[in-house]
Design an enzyme around this catalytic site. Structure first.
Site, short mmCIF file in Angstrom:
data_model
loop_
_atom_site.label_atom_id
_atom_site.label_comp_id
_atom_site.label_asym_id
_atom_site.label_seq_id
_atom_site.Cartn_x
_atom_site.Cartn_y
_atom_site.Cartn_z
CG ASP A 1 2.57 -2.88 -5.72
OD1 ASP A 1 3.11 -3.17 -6.80
OD2 ASP A 1 1.56 -3.46 -5.28
CG ASP B 1 -1.09 -4.48 -10.78
OD1 ASP B 1 -1.88 -3.74 -11.39
OD2 ASP B 1 -0.13 -5.05 -11.33
NE ARG C 1 7.25 -7.95 -18.98
CZ ARG C 1 7.28 -9.18 -19.44
NH1 ARG C 1 6.84 -9.44 -20.64
NH2 ARG C 1 7.73 -10.15 -18.70
C1 BG6 Z 1 2.40 -7.08 -10.45
C2 BG6 Z 1 1.28 -7.98 -9.99
O1 BG6 Z 1 2.11 -5.76 -10.15
O2 BG6 Z 1 2.59 -7.20 -11.87
C3 BG6 Z 1 1.54 -9.41 -10.43
O3 BG6 Z 1 1.17 -7.91 -8.57
C4 BG6 Z 1 1.77 -9.46 -11.94
O4 BG6 Z 1 0.46 -10.22 -10.04
C5 BG6 Z 1 2.89 -8.52 -12.33
O5 BG6 Z 1 2.09 -10.78 -12.35
C6 BG6 Z 1 3.13 -8.47 -13.84
O6 BG6 Z 1 2.04 -7.85 -14.45
P1 BG6 Z 1 1.80 -7.68 -16.02
O7 BG6 Z 1 0.76 -6.59 -16.09
O8 BG6 Z 1 3.11 -7.28 -16.63
O9 BG6 Z 1 1.33 -8.99 -16.52
MG MG Z 2 0.64 -5.26 -5.52
#
Ligand code: BG6
Ligand code: MG
Length: 210
Positions: free
Chosen positions: A7, A9, A115
């Site tokens: 993963d 984030d 994304r």
């Molecule tokens: C995930 C996060 O990795 O990505 C979520 O843990 C987040 O919190 C999701 O909502 C979507 O992220 P992004 O960058 O497309 O807004």
């Molecule tokens: Mg995460």
């Protein structure tokens, strides 16, 4: 184990904090209560589902167009935070661990609902270390659905049982188990019952897999 699916984030970097700050700014501007406990439910889920969770506490209904504007606003602020990312924002020991796993012949992938994943990997200077990136642009269902991890395994030409997933979110551990993967939990997910292994630090993976 031939493959490791990370993963992004909250595992390889602490962008989860920037998600929190950007959602908090949006919620504050709308007068909607939002704190870190609610935020923990947003880990691993798509931005659309995240907004629905935040709006559970709103006193009114919002149209699809209003919601689109909210994503846009939140993502714009989030990207402002991301633009300052650098190699220093990598989780402790992450770069060395990735190099050592590669040296040991492991296939590496990212499995993220975001994304913005490719942008983040480039800012962190680690985009070239992965054999595959499965991200929010390539899936229809976000975690706890296993789709993103199944896609990552497919891109690595491996079966789920040949891969370990490393996750900081309950939804991610659930997704890994639903897909038939070995699930290693780090950070918030260490209290998640179905995890197969708990990690204090990322570099423990080297001893575990090499
Ligand atoms: C995930 C996060 O990795 O990505 C979520 O843990 C987040 O919190 C999701 O909502 C979507 O992220 P992004 O960058 O497309 O807004
Ligand atoms: Mg995460």
């Amino acid at each position: 184990m031939k493959g490791v699916i990370f993963d992004l984030d909250g595992v390889l970097c602490s962008t989860d904090e920037y998600h929190y700050r950007a959602w908090k700014a949006l919620a504050d501007s709308l007068g909607i209560p939002f704190d870190r406990t609610i935020n923990s439910r947003l880990r691993g889920v798509s931005r659309e589902e995240s907004l629905e969770i935040i709006l559970e506490r709103a006193g009114r209904h919002y149209s699809a167009e209003e919601k689109r504007e909210m994503f846009r606003e939140k993502n714009e602020l989030y990207r402002t935070f991301l633009s300052a990312l650098s190699v220093e924002d990598l989780a402790p020991g992450a770069a060395k661990m990735l190099h050592e796993l590669r040296r040991a012949g492991k296939k590496l992938a990212v499995g993220s609902s975001s994304r913005n994943a490719q942008f983040i990997l480039e800012k962190l200077g680690i985009a070239g270390l992965f054999d595959a990136v499965a991200d929010g642009n390539r899936i229809r269902r976000s975690k706890p659905d296993p789709e993103v991890f199944l896609l990552a395994a497919q891109l690595l030409h491996l079966k789920p049982e040949q891969c370990i997933v490393v996750e900081d979110a309950y939804s991610g551990i659930a997704a890994a188990k639903a897909g038939g993967f070995y699930a290693a939990a780090i950070g918030d997910a260490v209290t998640c019952p179905p995890a197969d292994r708990r990690l204090e630090r990322l570099d423990e993976l080297v001893g575990l897999l090499c």
